[in-house]
Design a protein around this motif. Structure first.
Motif, PDB file in Angstrom:
ATOM      1  N   UNK A 188       0.824  -1.200   0.000  1.00  9.32           N
ATOM      2  CA  UNK A 188       0.000   0.000   0.000  1.00  9.32           C
ATOM      3  C   UNK A 188       0.855   1.244   0.000  1.00  9.32           C
ATOM      4  N   UNK A 189       0.322   2.293  -0.585  1.00 12.66           N
ATOM      5  CA  UNK A 189       1.077   3.525  -0.665  1.00 12.66           C
ATOM      6  C   UNK A 189       0.081   4.679  -0.699  1.00 12.66           C
ATOM      7  N   UNK A 190       0.456   5.798  -0.043  1.00 15.62           N
ATOM      8  CA  UNK A 190      -0.420   6.978  -0.001  1.00 15.62           C
ATOM      9  C   UNK A 190       0.126   8.027  -0.948  1.00 15.62           C
ATOM     10  N   UNK A 191      -0.755   8.631  -1.727  1.00 14.10           N
ATOM     11  CA  UNK A 191      -0.284   9.717  -2.585  1.00 14.10           C
ATOM     12  C   UNK A 191      -1.174  10.944  -2.417  1.00 14.10           C
ATOM     13  N   UNK A 192      -0.596  12.080  -2.765  1.00 18.88           N
ATOM     14  CA  UNK A 192      -1.343  13.335  -2.711  1.00 18.88           C
ATOM     15  C   UNK A 192      -1.581  13.777  -4.148  1.00 18.88           C
ATOM     16  N   UNK A 193      -2.824  14.104  -4.467  1.00 17.47           N
ATOM     17  CA  UNK A 193      -3.146  14.521  -5.836  1.00 17.47           C
ATOM     18  C   UNK A 193      -3.796  15.881  -5.797  1.00 17.47           C
ATOM     19  N   UNK A 194      -3.208  16.826  -6.526  1.00 21.09           N
ATOM     20  CA  UNK A 194      -3.768  18.178  -6.552  1.00 21.09           C
ATOM     21  C   UNK A 194      -4.001  18.539  -8.010  1.00 21.09           C
ATOM     22  N   UNK A 195      -5.269  18.655  -8.365  1.00 22.87           N
ATOM     23  CA  UNK A 195      -5.589  18.988  -9.754  1.00 22.87           C
ATOM     24  C   UNK A 195      -5.312  20.469  -9.995  1.00 22.87           C
ATOM     25  N   UNK A 196      -5.216  20.835 -11.271  1.00 24.99           N
ATOM     26  CA  UNK A 196      -4.924  22.236 -11.612  1.00 24.99           C
ATOM     27  C   UNK A 196      -6.166  23.097 -11.466  1.00 24.99           C
TER      28      UNK A 196
ATOM     29  N   UNK B   2       8.873   6.602  -4.628  1.00 27.38           N
ATOM     30  CA  UNK B   2       9.851   7.694  -4.750  1.00 27.38           C
ATOM     31  C   UNK B   2       9.183   8.996  -5.152  1.00 27.38           C
ATOM     32  N   UNK B   3       7.925   8.934  -5.504  1.00 24.17           N
ATOM     33  CA  UNK B   3       7.257  10.140  -5.973  1.00 24.17           C
ATOM     34  C   UNK B   3       5.811  10.031  -5.520  1.00 24.17           C
ATOM     35  N   UNK B   4       5.435  10.840  -4.532  1.00 23.60           N
ATOM     36  CA  UNK B   4       4.100  10.682  -3.948  1.00 23.60           C
ATOM     37  C   UNK B   4       3.216  11.888  -4.129  1.00 23.60           C
ATOM     38  N   UNK B   5       3.785  13.014  -4.558  1.00 21.99           N
ATOM     39  CA  UNK B   5       2.978  14.244  -4.643  1.00 21.99           C
ATOM     40  C   UNK B   5       2.819  14.616  -6.110  1.00 21.99           C
ATOM     41  N   UNK B   6       1.591  14.707  -6.544  1.00 23.98           N
ATOM     42  CA  UNK B   6       1.355  14.983  -7.957  1.00 23.98           C
ATOM     43  C   UNK B   6       0.493  16.222  -8.081  1.00 23.98           C
ATOM     44  N   UNK B   7       0.934  17.126  -8.951  1.00 31.92           N
ATOM     45  CA  UNK B   7       0.204  18.380  -9.122  1.00 31.92           C
ATOM     46  C   UNK B   7      -0.002  18.563 -10.615  1.00 31.92           C
ATOM     47  N   UNK B   8      -1.250  18.727 -11.012  1.00 34.97           N
ATOM     48  CA  UNK B   8      -1.510  18.924 -12.445  1.00 34.97           C
ATOM     49  C   UNK B   8      -1.354  20.408 -12.782  1.00 34.97           C
ATOM     50  N   UNK B   9      -1.229  20.687 -14.065  1.00 36.73           N
ATOM     51  CA  UNK B   9      -1.049  22.068 -14.537  1.00 36.73           C
ATOM     52  C   UNK B   9      -2.338  22.871 -14.399  1.00 36.73           C
TER      53      UNK B   9
END
Length: 433
Positions: A7-15, A62-69
């Protein structure tokens, strides 16, 4: 059945959407060139998409934070802002997606190419060309773009070994595992029986990855159900490629061919179909003196028994000799071997939209230590975020909208007096009776 879960937690922030534009046409021969501010573009969403080449959630370690444009802003001459590209994140088949805060199931991704939007981009704000009225034919009103969704998501993947290691206990299966699987997965262990298998994830430089498990305890009569719970043997059934490790060191005091046959026999007793799985023979401990001669003898013994041996990979986990070719060959073989279907047992909540519930108050009023009134609430905060407060007309429009939502009356009821300061996010105004 109980299983291991990666399991893994990620943060997703849409543009956020682009802001609308306040602009007027000032051109010769266009009488009263009216408002011409264009709309902002849509913000990028964050989307999960099933990629059949992935077997693990390794990349998210290695990469958990994602931010869209963000969307582009509207422009003059009624030109629209450019919509932003969506950010698409590849996940393996069988990924279960939950909201990390509520634990609610958002989706179950089981088919190649299937997608799920986990954070939706904001819509673009409208430009002033939309706000012309009979009373105001030159409005200085434009909306700002809507904020994108922001959420924390938990990805879970039932881990099933693609590649199983078999061989005698002392043959070096654990050593091989520890050398080729650099990242120890954080695995939620489910209730398990006596022996816990070693499980690791292999990631190749070309992006391919797979799960490898040491299948212990076969020798100790596991096929009769001794020692190991049946649950783990299910892992073996899921295994698509078997790496059969044979000890080439003269120190083992045993004969490689006899070892090989004994393990094959054990597999046959447990489940004859296992012998039909593609098998790679791995000649282990090749760094030991005398191992080369034993390997040559082993190949002759295989031939003498009419076993047309597949390629034998000589390796040494200690000196890392031969590991890369072995892993590449394993990944190639996996690519050709059909996978087992993945079934999940949980009903999926179709993503519900958070619509405004009539019985919920639209906003809350509180006071800070300086006696200022603070108004909070999703709907009202979004209204402020989407108002372009640099223009008098926009501020008037916002004031009308707030009055329409009952803010003035509520402030009065909460004891607001003339000249009291009121804040919504960082927008402040004076209360006027």
């Amino acid at each position: 059945m109980s299983m291991f879960v990666d399991q893994v937690f990620i943060e997703a922030k849409a543009g956020k959407g682009g802001d609308g534009m306040v602009a007027f046409r000032r051109e010769k021969f266009v009488p009263l060139g009216g408002p011409s501010g264009g709309d902002g573009g849509r913000g990028g969403s964050i989307i999960l998409k099933v990629d059949p080449g992935l077997r693990t959630l390794m990349d998210f370690r290695y990469h958990r934070h994602f931010k869209a444009q963000n969307g582009g802003n509207g422009m003059i001459k009624q030109m629209y802002g450019k919509s932003a590209e969506d950010t698409v994140l590849p996940v393996p088949e069988g990924t279960i997606v939950r909201d990390a805060d509520t634990n609610e199931l958002l989706g179950d991704l089981t088919k190649p190419g299937q997608t799920l939007v986990i954070a939706k981009g904001g819509r673009g704000g409208r430009g002033n060309m939309h706000f012309v009225t009979a009373h105001n034919n030159a409005p200085e009103i434009a909306e700002n773009g809507e904020p994108g969704e922001h959420r924390f998501v938990k990805l879970e993947l039932k881990i099933l070994a693609d590649v199983g290691l078999v061989g005698f206990p002392s043959v070096g299966k654990s050593t091989l595992l520890s050398v080729v699987t650099s990242a120890k997965p954080k695995i939620a262990a489910y209730q398990f029986t006596t022996l816990v298998p070693n499980l690791g994830m292999v990631q190749l430089d070309d992006g391919r990855d797979f799960v490898m498990a040491d299948l212990p305890g076969l020798i100790e009569g596991a096929s009769q159900g001794v020692g190991l719970g049946i649950q783990f043997l299910r892992h073996i059934e899921r295994t698509r490629v078997i790496l059969h490790l044979v000890d080439m060191s003269p120190l083992s005091g045993r004969d490689p061919y006899t070892d090989y046959e004994q393990i094959r026999n054990e597999l046959r007793n447990y489940d004859p179909s296992l012998l039909k799985r593609p098998e790679i023979i791995v000649a282990a401990k090749m760094d030991m003196e005398g191992s080369t001669e034993r390997l040559a003898q082993f190949k002759q013994d295989l031939q003498a028994h009419g076993i047309t041996a597949p390629t034998i990979f000589p390796i040494s986990s200690l000196t890392h000799q031969g590991l890369q070719p072995l892993l590449n060959a394993t990944a190639d073989l996996l690519a050709k071997t059909p996978a087992f279907p993945i079934h999940s047992d949980e009903p999926v909540v179709t993503a519900k939209k958070y619509e405004y519930q009539p019985d919920e108050p639209k906003f809350k009023i509180s006071r800070d230590e300086d006696g200022n009134f603070i108004i909070t609430g999703d709907q009202i905060e979004r209204l402020v975020q989407m108002s372009n407060l640099e223009h008098e007309d926009s501020i008037r429009r916002l004031a009308r909208q707030l009055r329409g939502m009952g803010v003035d009356d509520a402030l009065r009821a909460a004891g607001a007096k003339n000249g009291d300061m009121v804040y919504i996010l960082d927008f402040g105004f004076e209360f006027v009776e």
